[in-house]
Design a protein around this motif. Structure first.
Motif, PDB file in Angstrom:
ATOM      1  N   VAL A 153      69.135  89.297  39.002  1.00 57.25           N
ATOM      2  CA  VAL A 153      67.752  89.197  38.515  1.00 57.25           C
ATOM      3  C   VAL A 153      66.772  89.397  39.670  1.00 57.25           C
ATOM      4  O   VAL A 153      65.760  90.092  39.546  1.00 57.25           O
ATOM      5  N   ALA A 154      67.077  88.802  40.828  1.00 60.56           N
ATOM      6  CA  ALA A 154      66.216  88.979  41.998  1.00 60.56           C
ATOM      7  C   ALA A 154      66.194  90.445  42.428  1.00 60.56           C
ATOM      8  O   ALA A 154      65.141  90.994  42.797  1.00 60.56           O
ATOM      9  N   GLN A 155      67.355  91.092  42.389  1.00 61.79           N
ATOM     10  CA  GLN A 155      67.446  92.518  42.739  1.00 61.79           C
ATOM     11  C   GLN A 155      66.583  93.358  41.802  1.00 61.79           C
ATOM     12  O   GLN A 155      65.849  94.267  42.242  1.00 61.79           O
ATOM     13  N   MET A 195      58.387  84.364  47.166  1.00 62.28           N
ATOM     14  CA  MET A 195      58.501  82.939  47.449  1.00 62.28           C
ATOM     15  C   MET A 195      59.504  82.324  46.472  1.00 62.28           C
ATOM     16  O   MET A 195      59.968  82.971  45.533  1.00 62.28           O
ATOM     17  N   GLY A 196      59.803  81.058  46.663  1.00 62.65           N
ATOM     18  CA  GLY A 196      60.658  80.352  45.713  1.00 62.65           C
ATOM     19  C   GLY A 196      62.011  81.033  45.547  1.00 62.65           C
ATOM     20  O   GLY A 196      62.609  81.549  46.486  1.00 62.65           O
ATOM     21  N   LYS A 197      62.485  81.077  44.319  1.00 62.09           N
ATOM     22  CA  LYS A 197      63.822  81.620  44.054  1.00 62.09           C
ATOM     23  C   LYS A 197      63.885  83.128  44.256  1.00 62.09           C
ATOM     24  O   LYS A 197      64.971  83.675  44.485  1.00 62.09           O
ATOM     25  N   LEU A 198      62.748  83.828  44.159  1.00 61.74           N
ATOM     26  CA  LEU A 198      62.771  85.259  44.475  1.00 61.74           C
ATOM     27  C   LEU A 198      63.035  85.448  45.960  1.00 61.74           C
ATOM     28  O   LEU A 198      63.857  86.273  46.364  1.00 61.74           O
ATOM     29  N   ASP A 210      57.066  84.179  42.205  1.00 53.26           N
ATOM     30  CA  ASP A 210      55.990  83.682  43.063  1.00 53.26           C
ATOM     31  C   ASP A 210      55.803  84.670  44.209  1.00 53.26           C
ATOM     32  O   ASP A 210      56.762  84.961  44.941  1.00 53.26           O
ATOM     33  N   LEU A 211      54.572  85.160  44.371  1.00 50.37           N
ATOM     34  CA  LEU A 211      54.291  86.178  45.379  1.00 50.37           C
ATOM     35  C   LEU A 211      53.129  85.767  46.265  1.00 50.37           C
ATOM     36  O   LEU A 211      52.255  84.998  45.854  1.00 50.37           O
ATOM     37  N   ARG A 290      54.404  74.411  54.173  1.00 53.96           N
ATOM     38  CA  ARG A 290      55.607  74.626  54.984  1.00 53.96           C
ATOM     39  C   ARG A 290      56.839  74.613  54.081  1.00 53.96           C
ATOM     40  O   ARG A 290      57.744  75.452  54.233  1.00 53.96           O
ATOM     41  N   TYR A 291      56.878  73.683  53.160  1.00 52.59           N
ATOM     42  CA  TYR A 291      57.993  73.565  52.212  1.00 52.59           C
ATOM     43  C   TYR A 291      58.131  74.858  51.413  1.00 52.59           C
ATOM     44  O   TYR A 291      59.229  75.380  51.214  1.00 52.59           O
ATOM     45  N   ALA A 292      56.979  75.407  50.959  1.00 51.32           N
ATOM     46  CA  ALA A 292      57.001  76.642  50.167  1.00 51.32           C
ATOM     47  C   ALA A 292      57.452  77.836  51.006  1.00 51.32           C
ATOM     48  O   ALA A 292      58.183  78.718  50.522  1.00 51.32           O
ATOM     49  N   LEU A 293      57.029  77.887  52.268  1.00 48.00           N
ATOM     50  CA  LEU A 293      57.340  79.030  53.124  1.00 48.00           C
ATOM     51  C   LEU A 293      58.791  79.063  53.577  1.00 48.00           C
ATOM     52  O   LEU A 293      59.243  80.072  54.141  1.00 48.00           O
ATOM     53  N   LEU A 294      59.536  77.994  53.354  1.00 50.41           N
ATOM     54  CA  LEU A 294      60.953  78.005  53.697  1.00 50.41           C
ATOM     55  C   LEU A 294      61.668  79.179  53.051  1.00 50.41           C
ATOM     56  O   LEU A 294      62.630  79.721  53.603  1.00 50.41           O
ATOM     57  N   LYS A 295      61.217  79.584  51.876  1.00 51.53           N
ATOM     58  CA  LYS A 295      61.908  80.626  51.114  1.00 51.53           C
ATOM     59  C   LYS A 295      61.196  81.971  51.149  1.00 51.53           C
ATOM     60  O   LYS A 295      61.603  82.907  50.469  1.00 51.53           O
ATOM     61  N   ALA A 296      60.120  82.068  51.937  1.00 47.41           N
ATOM     62  CA  ALA A 296      59.366  83.320  51.973  1.00 47.41           C
ATOM     63  C   ALA A 296      60.212  84.449  52.559  1.00 47.41           C
ATOM     64  O   ALA A 296      60.872  84.284  53.585  1.00 47.41           O
ATOM     65  N   ARG A 297      60.157  85.630  51.903  1.00 47.82           N
ATOM     66  CA  ARG A 297      60.936  86.797  52.342  1.00 47.82           C
ATOM     67  C   ARG A 297      60.216  88.057  51.890  1.00 47.82           C
ATOM     68  O   ARG A 297      59.738  88.127  50.753  1.00 47.82           O
ATOM     69  N   PRO A 298      60.104  89.069  52.757  1.00 45.16           N
ATOM     70  CA  PRO A 298      59.497  90.325  52.316  1.00 45.16           C
ATOM     71  C   PRO A 298      60.370  90.981  51.246  1.00 45.16           C
ATOM     72  O   PRO A 298      61.575  91.173  51.456  1.00 45.16           O
ATOM     73  N   VAL A 299      59.773  91.332  50.111  1.00 49.80           N
ATOM     74  CA  VAL A 299      60.557  91.881  49.006  1.00 49.80           C
ATOM     75  C   VAL A 299      60.070  93.249  48.556  1.00 49.80           C
ATOM     76  O   VAL A 299      60.759  93.934  47.792  1.00 49.80           O
TER      77      VAL A 299
END
Length: 606
Positions: A153-155, A195-198, A210-211, A290-299
């Motif tokens: 789903v993320a892909q 962000m988040g699960k994405l 979440d973007l 900070r908690y939210a940014l733990l999962k941040a990734r360029p997508v």
């Protein structure tokens, strides 16, 4: 032509769901009859023939998928040609590679001449891919598990984002131009952070995404009929991108988009330059961010520039020292979770209720936030990876992870089945008996009672582990108790004294009992401190940390043979660090530090 009687093998679904399967078969036959009529008019072979070529296993799986998932049934009724295509392409058994998805979507988008056509192409592409994802999740061919589904789903979200963004950039260039290059000559594109699960690459079956949008440098667009400042250009482009995915049309939607995790949330600009984001997080960034940014990734967009942005934010996200302020903030978040759990109706929510998905994620991410600066192995966006690394770092025993990991998988599998029913973002248990039977079938469990028995056991274990993470210092004080024969005052009594909840006579008696030689002087000092301009002017977080610290501090003061001296010397020090709220959190979290402070204050007037 219609599907013959006995097309679906006998006893494929429980007796309670046989009626649902019969209804699904009726709808399919109507759809296939229309498709066959259209094929006959065009001189083509009837579509039903390709369905009849499905082997027994495929037919059994088809019955299961249609019975559990109304979304899958509706999609097949609307597009009966998709099932033979997915079967022939192997997509019912294995998730397509990212390159294949990109090529397929690109071929469709090449034919889109306007934004309406873009929206239609994205939505039909999404529906077809989601049919394959739901099928694999419910059938579970070799190599497919919950994590595989979440990654697929993320892909799909990432491919959709990049495809839509590329189309928009190309088709808007004649009007708005393209961004000016960076100072070093590199081209600029929109940076899309997931962000988040994405960001984790672990989306649920019917998830929003979440973007956060960003761009490297200020400037003006070039080559278009209209020149725009980069801020305006990227804002407009971001708005178009959100609409391309989020808007609900006759073809449905692609992904619901949530932009609230950006700086200042809904009240902030949609897009920020790298410089503005760095300044915001440095000067105004809060612990939850900070908690939210733990999962941040360029997508999507400029992935390299996105990684550059996150590298610059890394010192904000991960602190190299043990962060007592973060511990206190996480404790506040934990208290918020506990308050929400107590609301009516939460027990039916497997994400937000007691022992739910959110509590497992909190356990893992708390360690990432507090220890990630030191233990760089935890600087990963994947919850699965971070969880697996905790035992080797000595942060959680293997026995805890051996429970948390499979329990989290079960909760997410249940979530996926709930969302597969109607392609709806829900985590609530169904009330209708037929839906409960469908969920049990989707989980390969005999009935609803078996679902609830397993769920109750999972929730109980998860809640125990959640309760054990960053427990309140007061709880440790209460558990330690006092030595036999001692009559120590409770923290609640010290709290009541500090908060001026006692009558003056009660307060004086309490201080006298604690061993103060001059109770009246001590009480006057405490009242003056509490009512001082410095204390009354504190921000909410600092004020709450002071309120939490003072009962522990007063108890530590009373432990000394000269409590009057200890109090007189420690209060000015506390006043001096009121604006450094991390110090207040440190003293609360670290009894040894509090004890050392008391000894220093008694030993020296300096």
């Amino acid at each position: 032509m219609s599907l013959p009687h006995g097309f679906f093998p006998a006893n494929t679904v429980p007796a309670a769901l046989q009626g649902a399967l019969n209804h699904a078969e009726e709808r399919l036959n109507e759809s296939l009859a229309q498709a066959d009529s259209l094929a006959e008019m065009r001189g083509q072979a009837p579509l039903t023939q390709s369905w009849l070529e499905l082997d027994t296993n495929r037919r059994r799986h088809l019955a299961r998928v249609m019975t559990v998932s109304t979304f899958a049934l509706d999609t097949l009724v609307r597009h009966p040609d998709w099932l033979p295509q997915l079967a022939a392409g192997g997509e019912l058994d294995v998730a397509p590679a990212t390159d294949a998805l990109t090529t397929w979507l690109g071929q469709r988008l090449e034919k889109a001449e306007n934004e309406a056509a873009l929206h239609a192409a994205l939505r039909t592409f999404r529906q077809e891919r989601m049919l394959g994802i739901v099928w694999r999740d419910l059938v579970r061919p070799s190599g497919v598990d919950m994590w595989n589904t979440a990654a697929a789903v993320a892909q799909l979200a990432e491919v959709s984002l990049e495809g839509a963004l590329g189309w928009l950039e190309k088709h808007l260039a004649p009007r708005w131009g393209s961004p000016a290059p960076r100072a070093d000559g590199q081209q600029q594109r929109l940076v899309v952070l997931g962000m988040g699960k994405l960001g984790a690459g672990e989306l649920n079956l019917s998830s929003d995404i979440d973007l956060v949008f960003a761009y490297p440098e200020q400037g003006e667009t070039q080559g278009g009929s209209k020149t725009l400042e980069h801020q305006e250009y990227f804002t407009r482009l971001g708005q178009k991108l959100i609409a391309a995915l989020d808007a609900v049309t006759a073809d449905g939607f692609v992904f619901r988009v949530d932009m609230r995790l950006r700086p200042l949330g809904e009240g902030g600009p949609l897009v920020g330059s790298f410089a503005s984001l760095a300044a915001y997080y440095q000067n105004q960034g809060r612990e939850w961010e900070r908690y939210a940014l733990l999962k941040a990734r360029p997508v999507a967009g400029d992935l390299a520039a996105g990684q550059e942005l996150l590298e610059g934010l890394r010192p904000f996200i991960y602190r190299k020292y043990l962060d007592f302020g973060a511990i206190e903030s996480l404790r506040e978040l934990k208290s918020l979770i506990n308050r929400e759990v107590k609301r009516r109706g939460m027990q039916a929510n497997i994400k937000l209720g007691s022992g739910g998905i959110r509590e497992v994620e909190f356990v893992v991410q708390a360690f990432q936030l507090i220890r990630g600066g030191r233990d760089t192995e935890l600087q990963v966006t994947s919850l699965r990876t971070a969880m697996a690394r905790l035992p080797a770092l000595g942060l959680l025993p293997h026995s805890v992870i051996d429970e948390l990991a499979p329990d989290y998988v079960f909760l997410r599998e249940l979530e996926h089945v709930l969302q597969a029913l109607d392609d709806r973002q829900t985590q609530c248990l169904p009330e209708a008996d037929i839906d409960r039977a469908r969920v049990a079938l989707g989980l390969n469990l005999p009935d609803w009672a078996a679902v609830m028995a397993q769920l109750d056991a999972v929730r109980e274990r998860v809640r125990q582990h959640f309760d054990a993470v960053i427990a309140e210092p007061e709880e440790e004080f209460d558990e330690a108790g006092v030595a036999e024969g001692e009559q120590a005052l409770s923290l609640e009594e010290w709290r009541a004294l500090w908060c001026a909840e006692l009558e003056e006579s009660e307060a004086l008696a309490l201080l006298d009992e604690a061993g103060f030689a001059q109770p009246k002087t001590a009480l006057q000092s405490l009242v003056a401190q509490r009512q001082s301009r410095q204390v009354q002017g504190m921000q909410r977080i600092g004020y709450e940390r002071l309120e939490a610290l003072m009962p522990l501090l007063l108890d530590a003061v009373a432990e000394h043979a000269a409590p009057d001296t200890a109090l007189a010397r420690v209060l000015p020090l506390i006043e001096a660090v009121l604006r450094r709220t991390a110090y207040l959190a440190l003293l609360r979290e670290n009894p040894e530090a509090l004890g050392h402070l008391m000894r220093l204050c008694v030993a020296s007037p300096w």
